[in-house]
Design a protein around this motif. Structure first.
Motif: not given
Length: 212
Positions: A143-165
């Protein structure tokens, strides 16, 4: 925000160490084959603005500096350093941890003043998604580095997790829910200190792909 991980620090100029905090904005595409098996996670890491500024400035210094060549070299070093840490990624299928392959497809780019590291992380073996739940976490163990999904106004963006197919699956990013004691221990870390191994897991978001 927490400091840039030593795994990444060893691949960048020493001046980047002057800043004690850093983070990554993450997006993930779950890749599949023609049979509906999950084959890889294509990850994009968007480094925080300060870290990006320092690295890009140093890569551009010198009379013969070539930014593209510098980014290629940087991507190679980051890949090699992350390989020893399983690319900060854990993947599970129906709760069972999956073995990962080696990253051979990767690149580093500069976009809108931010450094992007993009790579395709294969599963050791394709895994069926039908009637299964695939989950993953991306985190620095210390935890020397923080990793968070792409978000805007504390809401995770749809494109932060996608499924091909085209599959009958539900995609979701579940927030971390660390114990208050762990939060206190993390906030008490000095800017030059790392947390104990495994601390980062408790602060990791969980990507979920649940398929019928």
């Amino acid at each position: 925000m927490l400091a840039v991980s030593g795994v990444l620090i060893s691949a960048v100029p020493s001046a980047a160490l002057a800043h004690p905090h850093g983070w990554i904005d993450l997006s993930v595409e779950v890749m599949t084959d023609a049979d509906g098996n999950a084959t890889a996670l294509h990850q994009t890491w968007r480094m925080d603005p300060f870290y990006s500024l320092v690295v890009l400035e140093e890569l551009s210094q010198g009379e013969e500096a070539n930014l593209d060549e510098g980014l290629d070299h940087l991507a190679h070093e980051i890949r090699d350093n992350l390989a020893a840490q399983h690319y900060f990624t854990e993947v599970r299928l129906n709760g069972e941890r999956q073995a990962l392959g080696e990253v051979t497809n990767y690149t580093a780019l500069a976009r809108n003043g931010r450094l992007h590291f993009m790579f395709r992380l294969p599963l050791a073996k394709p895994q069926p998604l039908k009637e299964s739940e695939l989950t993953y976490q991306v985190f620095d163990p210390t935890y020397y580095l923080e990793v968070v999904h792409e978000a805007e106004d504390n809401t995770v963006l749809d494109e932060a997790l996608t499924l091909r197919g085209e599959y009958d699956c539900t995609l979701n990013v579940e927030p971390a829910d660390p114990d208050p004691e762990l939060i206190m221990r993390a906030t008490m870390l000095d800017k030059d200190e790392q947390g104990e191994p495994g601390l980062g897991r408790h602060f990791a978001e969980t990507g979920v792909v649940a398929c019928r």
